[in-house]
Design a protein around this motif. Structure first.
Motif, PDB file in Angstrom:
ATOM      1  N   THR A  16      51.072  27.132  33.943  1.00  0.00           N
ATOM      2  CA  THR A  16      51.052  27.279  35.399  1.00  0.00           C
ATOM      3  C   THR A  16      51.652  26.050  36.067  1.00  0.00           C
ATOM      4  N   SER A  47      58.885  35.922  38.837  1.00  0.00           N
ATOM      5  CA  SER A  47      57.705  36.682  39.240  1.00  0.00           C
ATOM      6  C   SER A  47      57.000  37.194  37.984  1.00  0.00           C
ATOM      7  N   TYR A  48      55.836  36.635  37.715  1.00  0.00           N
ATOM      8  CA  TYR A  48      55.078  37.079  36.547  1.00  0.00           C
ATOM      9  C   TYR A  48      54.510  38.474  36.757  1.00  0.00           C
ATOM     10  N   ALA A  49      54.379  38.893  38.010  1.00  0.00           N
ATOM     11  CA  ALA A  49      53.865  40.232  38.303  1.00  0.00           C
ATOM     12  C   ALA A  49      54.861  41.310  37.892  1.00  0.00           C
ATOM     13  N   THR A  50      56.150  41.009  37.968  1.00  0.00           N
ATOM     14  CA  THR A  50      57.165  42.013  37.657  1.00  0.00           C
ATOM     15  C   THR A  50      57.852  41.789  36.313  1.00  0.00           C
ATOM     16  N   GLU A  74      47.447  33.511  43.682  1.00  0.00           N
ATOM     17  CA  GLU A  74      48.240  34.703  43.377  1.00  0.00           C
ATOM     18  C   GLU A  74      48.921  34.571  42.007  1.00  0.00           C
ATOM     19  N   LEU A  75      49.477  33.418  41.728  1.00  0.00           N
ATOM     20  CA  LEU A  75      50.097  33.157  40.430  1.00  0.00           C
ATOM     21  C   LEU A  75      49.070  33.313  39.307  1.00  0.00           C
ATOM     22  N   GLU A  77      46.294  35.028  39.341  1.00  0.00           N
ATOM     23  CA  GLU A  77      45.911  36.439  39.224  1.00  0.00           C
ATOM     24  C   GLU A  77      46.961  37.217  38.439  1.00  0.00           C
ATOM     25  N   ASP A  78      48.242  36.952  38.706  1.00  0.00           N
ATOM     26  CA  ASP A  78      49.318  37.612  37.953  1.00  0.00           C
ATOM     27  C   ASP A  78      49.233  37.281  36.465  1.00  0.00           C
ATOM     28  N   LYS A  81      46.185  38.963  34.771  1.00  0.00           N
ATOM     29  CA  LYS A  81      46.484  40.381  34.545  1.00  0.00           C
ATOM     30  C   LYS A  81      47.435  40.543  33.349  1.00  0.00           C
ATOM     31  N   ALA A  82      48.457  39.711  33.278  1.00  0.00           N
ATOM     32  CA  ALA A  82      49.417  39.780  32.171  1.00  0.00           C
ATOM     33  C   ALA A  82      48.729  39.481  30.841  1.00  0.00           C
TER      34      ALA A  82
END
Length: 131
Positions: A16, A47-50, A74-75, A77-78, A81-82
């Motif tokens: 991070t 973007s770690y979310a995508t 937000e980072l 949380e992404d 989730k990953a």
């Protein structure tokens, strides 16, 4: 170094970063660089979310620097989730100089570590065994 202690694995890490008022990212990577017998590289994404399955299947560990959590939720949380979706162990690094870590991060971590370079390396190597 004994033959059976030799480890030529190159660990692919997500570490991070983001808003970092205490320069913890640089201090952490200095710890990794100080251990010349530990091989690693860092994977980054805009973007770690995508980022897709192809990106995450190459990642060995996600390193969460808990001291960055409040300014980068937000980072985090992404990445949480990953980690769950792609079965990637999380190594949680305590905030610099503190013992307490956010409970939401502690619950998801495979292992929690302080700032000793040897302990960090051991935690990265051992994180998969604790999942």
């Amino acid at each position: 170094m004994f033959e059976d202690e030799r480890n030529d694995k190159i660990y692919n890490l997500i570490i991070t970063s983001g808003i970092d008022n205490n320069n913890e990212y640089a201090q952490f990577t200095e710890k990794l660089y100080s251990k010349v017998d530990f091989l690693w590289k860092e994977s980054m994404s805009g973007s770690y979310a995508t980022a897709g399955k192809q990106f995450y299947q190459k990642v060995d560990r996600i390193i969460l620097l808990a001291g960055l959590y409040n300014d980068n939720k937000e980072l985090f949380e992404d990445l949480l989730k990953a980690s769950e979706e792609h079965n990637i162990p999380i190594v949680l690094v305590r905030p610099m100089g503190l013992e307490e870590v956010p409970e939401v991060l502690e619950e998801k971590a495979a292992i929690i570590v302080g700032w000793n370079a040897n302990c960090i390396i051991d935690s990265i190597k051992d994180a998969a065994e604790t999942m």
